[in-house]
Scaffold this active site. Structure first.
Site, mmCIF file in Angstrom:
data_model
loop_
_atom_site.group_PDB
_atom_site.id
_atom_site.type_symbol
_atom_site.label_atom_id
_atom_site.label_comp_id
_atom_site.label_asym_id
_atom_site.label_seq_id
_atom_site.Cartn_x
_atom_site.Cartn_y
_atom_site.Cartn_z
ATOM 1 N N ASP A 7 0.755 -1.078 0.043
ATOM 2 C CA ASP A 7 -0.052 0.120 -0.019
ATOM 3 C C ASP A 7 0.952 1.075 -0.063
ATOM 4 O OD1 ASP A 7 0.730 0.554 2.467
ATOM 5 O OD2 ASP A 7 -1.313 0.294 3.591
ATOM 6 N N HIS A 8 0.285 2.266 0.217
ATOM 7 C CA HIS A 8 0.899 3.689 -0.099
ATOM 8 C C HIS A 8 2.028 3.768 1.035
ATOM 9 C CE1 HIS A 8 -3.206 4.018 1.612
ATOM 10 N NE2 HIS A 8 -2.520 4.626 2.635
ATOM 11 N N CYS A 64 2.910 -3.031 4.175
ATOM 12 C CA CYS A 64 1.903 -1.938 4.466
ATOM 13 C C CYS A 64 2.743 -1.232 5.539
ATOM 14 C CB CYS A 64 0.269 -2.402 5.171
ATOM 15 S SG CYS A 64 0.344 -3.123 6.525
ATOM 16 N N GLY A 65 2.117 -0.316 6.414
ATOM 17 C CA GLY A 65 2.759 0.609 7.278
ATOM 18 C C GLY A 65 3.244 -0.412 8.348
ATOM 19 N N THR A 66 2.669 -1.061 8.813
ATOM 20 C CA THR A 66 3.217 -1.988 10.056
ATOM 21 C C THR A 66 3.244 -3.308 9.648
ATOM 22 O OG1 THR A 66 0.770 -2.408 10.604
ATOM 23 C CG2 THR A 66 1.614 -0.807 11.798
ATOM 24 N N GLY A 67 2.755 -3.695 8.489
ATOM 25 C CA GLY A 67 2.818 -5.222 8.161
ATOM 26 C C GLY A 67 1.529 -5.911 8.776
ATOM 27 N N ILE A 68 0.943 -5.366 9.759
ATOM 28 C CA ILE A 68 -0.240 -6.081 10.412
ATOM 29 C C ILE A 68 -1.349 -6.130 9.724
ATOM 30 C CG2 ILE A 68 -1.417 -6.281 12.664
ATOM 31 C CD1 ILE A 68 1.061 -4.819 14.158
ATOM 32 N N GLY A 69 -1.590 -5.052 9.350
ATOM 33 C CA GLY A 69 -3.189 -4.698 8.685
ATOM 34 C C GLY A 69 -3.280 -5.837 7.548
ATOM 35 N N HIS A 97 7.918 -24.029 10.523
ATOM 36 C CA HIS A 97 6.803 -24.514 11.609
ATOM 37 C C HIS A 97 5.280 -24.123 10.787
ATOM 38 C CE1 HIS A 97 9.252 -25.159 15.248
ATOM 39 N NE2 HIS A 97 9.838 -25.709 14.482
ATOM 40 N N ARG A 131 5.769 -33.271 12.219
ATOM 41 C CA ARG A 131 4.678 -33.017 13.416
ATOM 42 C C ARG A 131 4.180 -31.609 12.752
ATOM 43 N NH1 ARG A 131 9.469 -31.589 15.693
ATOM 44 N NH2 ARG A 131 9.553 -29.593 16.863
ATOM 45 N N HIS A 132 4.683 -30.794 12.389
ATOM 46 C CA HIS A 132 4.335 -29.579 11.956
ATOM 47 C C HIS A 132 3.342 -29.505 10.843
ATOM 48 C CE1 HIS A 132 7.233 -27.806 14.836
ATOM 49 N NE2 HIS A 132 8.160 -28.494 13.875
#
Ligand code: RB5
Length: 146
Positions: A7-8, A64-69, A97, A131-132
């Site tokens: 994004d911007h 994005c700005g945080t990587g979270i959104g 994992h 197992r993962h």
């Protein structure tokens, strides 16, 4: 083929990562926007992630700005396992994992040097399986219950 979307709030970071991928000779498609353009991060996530799920792309890099959104949006798409990272350990273990197929970085969180290292770790680390795999299958089962 790797897909990259932004994004911007992450145009500069996107350009730095594209340059890095070119230097490494890694094939990528840039779905993102450039300077002076705007896009909402869920739309940026969707474009790239649809092509991951369909098999056109092997993995996504989402910015994005945080990587979270953009990671929250990406994780709504069936088949996407996206991880917002700002440290090397997480970038490595989300591949080992979780078999993550989307790396999300924040243009307001990480500088270009660290971001490119995280990209390298993410792209160069194979899923451990074993197992993962059972746990990743349970994530898929959760998606299928929705
Ligand atoms: C856009 O200003 C910003 O909100 C977005 O890039 C992101 O940080 C959201 O998580």
């Amino acid at each position: 083929m790797i897909g990259i979307g932004n994004d911007h709030a992450a145009v500069e970071l996107k350009l730095a990562i594209c340059e890095h991928l070119k230097e490494r000779g890694i094939e990528f498609k840039d779905y993102g926007i450039g300077e002076g353009e705007k896009i909402d991060y869920p739309d940026a996530a969707e474009m790239v992630c649809r092509d991951v799920v369909s098999g056109k792309l092997e993995k996504a890099i989402l910015l994005c700005g945080t990587g979270i959104g953009i990671s929250i949006a990406a994780n709504k798409i069936k088949g996407i396992r996206a991880c917002a990272c700002s440290d090397a350990f997480s970038a490595k273990y989300t591949r080992l994992h979780n078999d993550a197929n989307a790396l999300c970085l924040g243009g307001r969180v990480v500088g270009p040097g660290l971001a490119c290292e995280l990209v390298d770790i993410f792209l160069d680390t194979e899923f451990e399986g074993g197992r993962h795999q059972r746990r990743v299958d349970k994530i898929t089962a959760l998606e299928n219950k929705e």
